[in-house]
Structures are given as C-alpha cells and as structure tokens.
Scaffold this motif. Structure first.
Motif, mmCIF file in Angstrom:
data_model
loop_
_atom_site.group_PDB
_atom_site.id
_atom_site.type_symbol
_atom_site.label_atom_id
_atom_site.label_comp_id
_atom_site.label_asym_id
_atom_site.label_seq_id
_atom_site.Cartn_x
_atom_site.Cartn_y
_atom_site.Cartn_z
ATOM 1 N N LEU A 169 1.015 -0.744 0.364
ATOM 2 C CA LEU A 169 0.046 0.138 0.389
ATOM 3 C C LEU A 169 1.000 0.937 0.119
ATOM 4 C CD1 LEU A 169 -2.684 -1.366 2.890
ATOM 5 C CD2 LEU A 169 -3.480 -0.332 0.096
ATOM 6 N N VAL A 170 1.463 1.234 0.813
ATOM 7 C CA VAL A 170 2.092 2.367 0.541
ATOM 8 C C VAL A 170 3.431 2.871 -0.465
ATOM 9 C CG1 VAL A 170 5.354 3.798 1.702
ATOM 10 C CG2 VAL A 170 3.121 2.585 3.616
ATOM 11 N N ASP A 171 3.684 1.535 -1.153
ATOM 12 C CA ASP A 171 4.585 1.825 -2.291
ATOM 13 C C ASP A 171 3.902 2.270 -3.146
ATOM 14 O OD1 ASP A 171 6.611 1.027 -0.236
ATOM 15 O OD2 ASP A 171 6.391 -1.421 -1.637
ATOM 16 N N ASN A 172 2.872 1.890 -3.529
ATOM 17 C CA ASN A 172 2.437 2.133 -4.385
ATOM 18 C C ASN A 172 1.089 3.596 -4.410
ATOM 19 O OD1 ASN A 172 1.351 0.211 -6.364
ATOM 20 N ND2 ASN A 172 0.642 -1.178 -4.849
ATOM 21 N N PHE A 173 0.856 3.620 -2.834
ATOM 22 C CA PHE A 173 0.783 5.448 -2.845
ATOM 23 C C PHE A 173 1.761 6.455 -3.022
ATOM 24 C CE2 PHE A 173 -2.876 4.138 0.695
ATOM 25 C CZ PHE A 173 -4.011 4.660 -0.133
ATOM 26 N N VAL A 174 3.192 5.797 -2.350
ATOM 27 C CA VAL A 174 4.128 6.783 -3.289
ATOM 28 C C VAL A 174 4.044 6.867 -4.367
ATOM 29 C CG1 VAL A 174 6.693 7.313 -2.646
ATOM 30 C CG2 VAL A 174 5.198 6.421 -0.338
ATOM 31 N N ARG A 175 4.462 5.687 -5.051
ATOM 32 C CA ARG A 175 4.469 6.290 -6.208
ATOM 33 C C ARG A 175 3.662 7.235 -7.045
ATOM 34 N NH1 ARG A 175 6.786 0.421 -6.283
ATOM 35 N NH2 ARG A 175 4.469 -0.527 -6.204
ATOM 36 N N ALA A 176 2.598 7.032 -6.765
ATOM 37 C CA ALA A 176 1.229 7.933 -6.953
ATOM 38 C C ALA A 176 0.843 9.510 -6.940
ATOM 39 C CB ALA A 176 0.171 7.163 -7.319
ATOM 40 N N GLY A 177 2.609 9.818 -6.148
ATOM 41 C CA GLY A 177 2.869 10.680 -4.955
ATOM 42 C C GLY A 177 1.801 10.509 -3.894
ATOM 43 N N TRP A 195 0.670 -0.840 12.546
ATOM 44 C CA TRP A 195 1.163 0.153 12.119
ATOM 45 C C TRP A 195 2.844 0.238 12.042
ATOM 46 C CZ3 TRP A 195 5.234 1.910 15.888
ATOM 47 C CH2 TRP A 195 5.819 2.838 16.189
ATOM 48 N N ALA A 196 3.614 -1.003 12.850
ATOM 49 C CA ALA A 196 4.721 -1.275 12.338
ATOM 50 C C ALA A 196 5.099 -1.236 10.492
ATOM 51 C CB ALA A 196 5.114 -2.179 13.175
ATOM 52 N N GLY A 197 4.336 -1.628 10.263
ATOM 53 C CA GLY A 197 4.232 -2.497 9.022
ATOM 54 C C GLY A 197 4.227 -0.500 7.788
ATOM 55 N N VAL A 198 3.412 -0.341 8.482
ATOM 56 C CA VAL A 198 3.472 1.345 7.538
ATOM 57 C C VAL A 198 4.946 2.106 8.014
ATOM 58 C CG1 VAL A 198 2.237 3.698 7.301
ATOM 59 C CG2 VAL A 198 0.964 0.776 7.921
ATOM 60 N N ARG A 199 5.191 2.250 8.951
ATOM 61 C CA ARG A 199 6.538 3.114 9.636
ATOM 62 C C ARG A 199 7.829 2.323 8.580
ATOM 63 N NH1 ARG A 199 8.903 3.444 15.050
ATOM 64 N NH2 ARG A 199 8.658 0.679 14.662
ATOM 65 N N ALA A 200 7.780 1.036 8.986
ATOM 66 C CA ALA A 200 9.109 0.459 7.967
ATOM 67 C C ALA A 200 8.767 0.791 6.840
ATOM 68 C CB ALA A 200 8.648 -1.098 7.881
ATOM 69 N N ALA A 201 7.472 0.785 5.935
ATOM 70 C CA ALA A 201 7.872 1.052 5.059
ATOM 71 C C ALA A 201 8.023 2.014 4.227
ATOM 72 C CB ALA A 201 6.232 0.892 4.182
ATOM 73 N N LEU A 202 7.112 2.920 4.954
ATOM 74 C CA LEU A 202 7.509 4.841 4.517
ATOM 75 C C LEU A 202 9.110 5.391 4.654
ATOM 76 C CD1 LEU A 202 4.962 6.659 6.250
ATOM 77 C CD2 LEU A 202 5.404 6.795 4.347
ATOM 78 N N LYS A 203 9.798 4.465 6.019
ATOM 79 C CA LYS A 203 11.272 4.813 6.035
ATOM 80 C C LYS A 203 11.710 4.584 4.978
ATOM 81 C CE LYS A 203 14.621 4.040 9.744
ATOM 82 N NZ LYS A 203 15.119 3.085 10.876
ATOM 83 N N ARG A 204 11.829 3.199 3.872
ATOM 84 C CA ARG A 204 12.039 3.212 2.783
ATOM 85 C C ARG A 204 12.242 4.209 2.158
ATOM 86 N NH1 ARG A 204 10.643 -2.268 4.571
ATOM 87 N NH2 ARG A 204 8.723 -1.739 3.090
ATOM 88 N N HIS A 205 11.159 5.132 2.068
ATOM 89 C CA HIS A 205 10.712 5.938 1.337
ATOM 90 C C HIS A 205 11.623 6.982 1.357
ATOM 91 C CE1 HIS A 205 8.986 3.412 -1.824
ATOM 92 N NE2 HIS A 205 8.365 2.905 -1.023
ATOM 93 N N GLY A 206 12.385 7.125 2.987
ATOM 94 C CA GLY A 206 12.770 8.565 3.077
ATOM 95 C C GLY A 206 11.237 8.851 4.122
ATOM 96 N N GLY A 207 10.741 8.902 4.384
ATOM 97 C CA GLY A 207 9.472 9.493 4.995
ATOM 98 C C GLY A 207 9.361 9.011 6.401
ATOM 99 N N GLU A 208 8.335 9.078 7.181
ATOM 100 C CA GLU A 208 7.127 9.179 8.059
ATOM 101 C C GLU A 208 5.849 9.027 8.244
ATOM 102 O OE1 GLU A 208 8.822 13.054 10.449
ATOM 103 O OE2 GLU A 208 9.485 10.987 11.508
ATOM 104 N N ILE A 209 5.346 7.653 9.207
ATOM 105 C CA ILE A 209 4.300 8.647 9.519
ATOM 106 C C ILE A 209 3.632 10.175 9.752
ATOM 107 C CG2 ILE A 209 1.724 7.972 10.835
ATOM 108 C CD1 ILE A 209 3.601 5.246 10.569
ATOM 109 N N VAL A 210 2.678 10.788 9.431
ATOM 110 C CA VAL A 210 2.509 12.376 9.452
ATOM 111 C C VAL A 210 1.193 12.591 10.326
ATOM 112 C CG1 VAL A 210 2.948 12.922 7.032
ATOM 113 C CG2 VAL A 210 0.452 11.898 7.533
ATOM 114 N N GLY A 211 0.950 11.129 10.845
ATOM 115 C CA GLY A 211 -0.412 11.479 12.105
ATOM 116 C C GLY A 211 -0.673 10.496 12.443
ATOM 117 N N GLU A 212 -1.401 9.574 13.193
ATOM 118 C CA GLU A 212 -2.030 8.222 13.638
ATOM 119 C C GLU A 212 -3.204 8.515 14.642
ATOM 120 O OE1 GLU A 212 0.788 6.677 17.200
ATOM 121 O OE2 GLU A 212 2.075 7.134 15.288
#
Length: 421
Positions: A169-177, A195-212
């Motif tokens: 999900l994160v990879d597809n969202f990031v690729r779509a901007g 939550w941990a899965g989302v955080r780890a995936a965003l970290k690979r893209h140089g990002g982080e969870i913006v709100g929870e």
C-alpha cells in the motif's frame, strides 16, 4: 476425564501459572481425536460481536471445502470435523477455548483462528505444549508473532503478512505521489503490527507517518469517529491506511467523508471487505462519496475472477453446500454473503489443510505433521501462485492484491495512477 481445566484459566492468570495444569492435562492432550472414521480440528473464532462476520465467513468457506472432501471419501476414509467455539474476537475467551480444545476435546490440531490479539495470547500455550506438538494452522492474521521466534515453530501460515500488505500500500501510494500517509489503527497487537509495517515501509522511502489515531477493539459502526478524523485531518495527509476491523473502519470512513477528509482510505485484508461495504452503503441514497476513495489490500484473488480454477471450484461448492453457522453459536443476527474474500481464504485454507492431512501415512499422527507440511513444495492450489513450505519457510503464499469499489462491489485495481487521477 479431566475436570474442566480451562475454567481455572482466568483473565489475570499468566502463562507461567500453567505448570500444574499442564502436567494434569498431558495424558488428555496425547490421546487426541483421530478415530477410525474422524479427524477433529479445533477452531476458536469470532462468531459474535461486531467482528462476527470474520469468523462466520472464514468458517463457511472452510466448511464448504471440508464437506466436499468428506463426501469424496475423506482422508483415508476419515471425515474431517470442526470443533467450534466462539471467542468474540477477545483474547481471554480464546485462551479458555484453546485450553478446552487441547485438554478436553483433544483435537488433532488447531485451525482457522481469527485475529492477532487472540492468536498472540494462544502462542505461549502452544510453546508450553510443544512436546505434544499442538500446531496452529492457517490463522486469519498477517501479524509477525506466529511467523518468527520464539513462537514461529508452532504455527503455519498460508496468507501474506501485514508487513507485505502495508508495504504494498505504501509503495503504491508513494509512486502515485501520495507521500503524506497517516494511520488509523486498533489499539492492540493487531493495530501495532500494521502500524509498524507502515512505519517501516515509509522509512524505506525516506518518510514517516504524518499522523495517527486509534480506537479500542470492539468499536461498533454506530459509534462516532469524529475525534479520530479531526486528529488526522490536522496532519493534512495525502492518504490514510487503516488497520482495524470492519465496523470501526466503516465508521471512520463514514465520518471522514462527512467531515470533509476526502483522501484515499486504505484497509488491510483483515477488515472484511464485504461487511465494510455493506455498512457504508446500506440505506444510503447515494453511497458513491463513501466508497469512491476506498482501496483494500487482499491476500487472495478476486472471487469474481472465474478464469481462476480454485475460484470456480470455490463458487461451485459454496453454492452447493451453503454452510450455515451452527445454531448454538448464533447469538446475533448475521446474513452471510454468497461469496467473500474471507470465505475464499477459508476455502483455500481448508483445501491445503486437506492436502497436508493426505500426506500423513497410515493413522494420522502429530509427529508427522511438520514433515507433511515441509513436503509441500510448488503445490498448485489453483490460484496461479504455487505454495511451498520448509523449516525456514512457514508461510505458503506471498502475493498481495488490491481492490476498489465499482458499481457496489470490490473489483481488482491494476492502475493506481488512473484510479487516483
């Protein structure tokens, strides 16, 4: 007969307090139920409460497959039977049910449990019973505890993990901007795993969870999610990934639209897509605003795709048998779906379970279960992805699918850019 040992397992007891109980129960656990004409599997799942659709659909899919196996000679002449208990998707009842299944019902193995908070409480019991080789097969959860030490040796998984679902999900969202991703999650082991899965995936893209924002397990659709929507709206997300069950996630999606948070809302496979959609659309003149930006990950292919051999088989057997929930487990009204992603998963779980049981030579024995599972290599389950297991590979499938709502039903999503444009 061992006198109701599970009743002594109270909500406040720790696993360390099981010593005396286990020593009393070992003889019962060793004489598990494999007779000349029956193999009994034990299942504790949600058949009541706001998540009852999950246990109900998983059971119905599995039962359709097992009925077909039984009608065609069973496993070496033995019928596969399911001993069922309701845990309402709550850990303490699940622990009590598991003790009863192992110590009094003496089932051959555990099968088709529902949920991370329940499974994570049962895994320490299986470790305590490791000498008796009581294994859990194909739980309806993608969490990590049953996939890694210290409990990974006591469970076998078919479905892809939450790490794989959230990463996709994160990879597809990031690729779509859509890089500003927030998370709405259940405040327990399941929610934290996602939550941990989302955080780890965003970290690979140089990002982080913006709100929870979180909610308590057991939340019903009628409850308000205004506060959670307000918290996430303040974070200005491009998308929200939800890790929850269908009643709470439907309530969040409803309130997000009503309060003006118009961003894509994603859910994991555990949510129960058909039940989610039913809550969001039933009784609405125009449900499109509430479903247009939904995207759900799945761990099985679409049950609409009849080009897939296992899907054709599933649809035929579901229509033929139309399994019903046993009357003693029905505490609240529930209308099942002719087909669903959850019942298709239950069907595939049962199909592979039957294949593993067939690979046990002679009288089925727990001592041969691991060897039988590990013999499954490049097995064609009929969905276009082969299944393999091994000592370091205790998850059979890896693929994740994505679905969106079109004309009141979930359909496969192939073009993320086109969908989000």
């Amino acid at each position: 007969m061992l006198a109701a040992p599970w009743m002594k397992w109270g909500a406040g007891a720790g696993v360390a307090g099981l010593g005396a109980l286990l020593s009393r129960g070992r003889a019962a656990a060793e004489s598990y139920q494999v007779s000349e004409d029956e193999i009994v599997l034990g299942m504790s799942a949600a058949f009541s409460g706001p998540s009852r659709g999950l246990g109900s659909e998983l059971y119905r899919g599995a039962k359709a497959c097992f009925n077909h196996v039984n009608d065609n000679g069973g496993i070496g002449g033995r019928r596969i039977s399911l001993k069922l208990y309701d845990d309402g998707y709550q850990p303490d009842p699940c622990v009590r049910n598991t003790m009863k299944l192992m110590l009094e019902d003496r089932v051959f193995l555990l099968f088709g449990y529902v949920g991370t908070p329940t499974v994570t409480r049962v895994l320490p019991l299986l470790k305590k019973f490791q000498d008796e080789r009581v294994y859990l097969f194909f739980p309806f959860t993608g969490a990590q505890p049953q996939r890694e030490p210290p409990y990974g040796d006591f469970a076998f998984n078919l479905r892809a993990s939450y790490r794989q679902e959230t990463a996709g999900l994160v990879d597809n969202f990031v690729r779509a901007g859509r890089k500003r991703i927030a998370v709405f999650y259940q405040a327990d082991a399941y929610g934290r795993s996602g939550w941990a899965g989302v955080r780890a995936a965003l970290k690979r893209h140089g990002g982080e969870i913006v709100g929870e924002a979180t909610y308590r397990r057991g939340q019903r659709f009628t409850g308000s999610m205004r506060r959670q929507v307000e918290i996430l709206t303040a974070a200005s997300p491009d998308a929200v990934i939800c890790i929850g069950s269908y009643a709470a996630c439907a309530g969040f999606a409803r309130d997000a639209v009503d309060l003006g948070l118009r961003v894509p809302i994603a859910n994991l496979s555990f949510v129960g897509s058909e039940n989610l959609l039913k809550l969001l659309t039933e009784g609405r003149g125009d449900p499109e605003p509430y479903t247009r930006l939904l995207v759900n990950s799945q761990v099985v292919p679409s049950y609409e795709d009849t080009s897939i051999p296992a899907v054709r088989e599933y649809r035929e057997l579901m229509a033929h048998y139309d399994p019903q929930i046993p009357e003693q487990l029905v505490k609240e009204p529930y209308t099942p779906f002719p087909q669903s992603f959850v019942s298709l998963e239950g069907f595939l779980d049962a199909k592979l379970m039957a294949e593993i049981l067939r690979r046990l030579e002679g009288v089925p024995d727990r001592a041969g279960l691991e060897e039988a599972v590990f013999s499954v290599r490049d097995f064609d389950l009929g969905i276009g992805e082969q299944v393999s297991f091994g000592p370091t590979r205790r998850q059979g499938l890896q693929r994740v699918y994505y679905t969106v709502v079109r004309n009141g039903r979930f359909v496969t999503l192939d073009d993320w850019q086109g969908w989000l444009s």
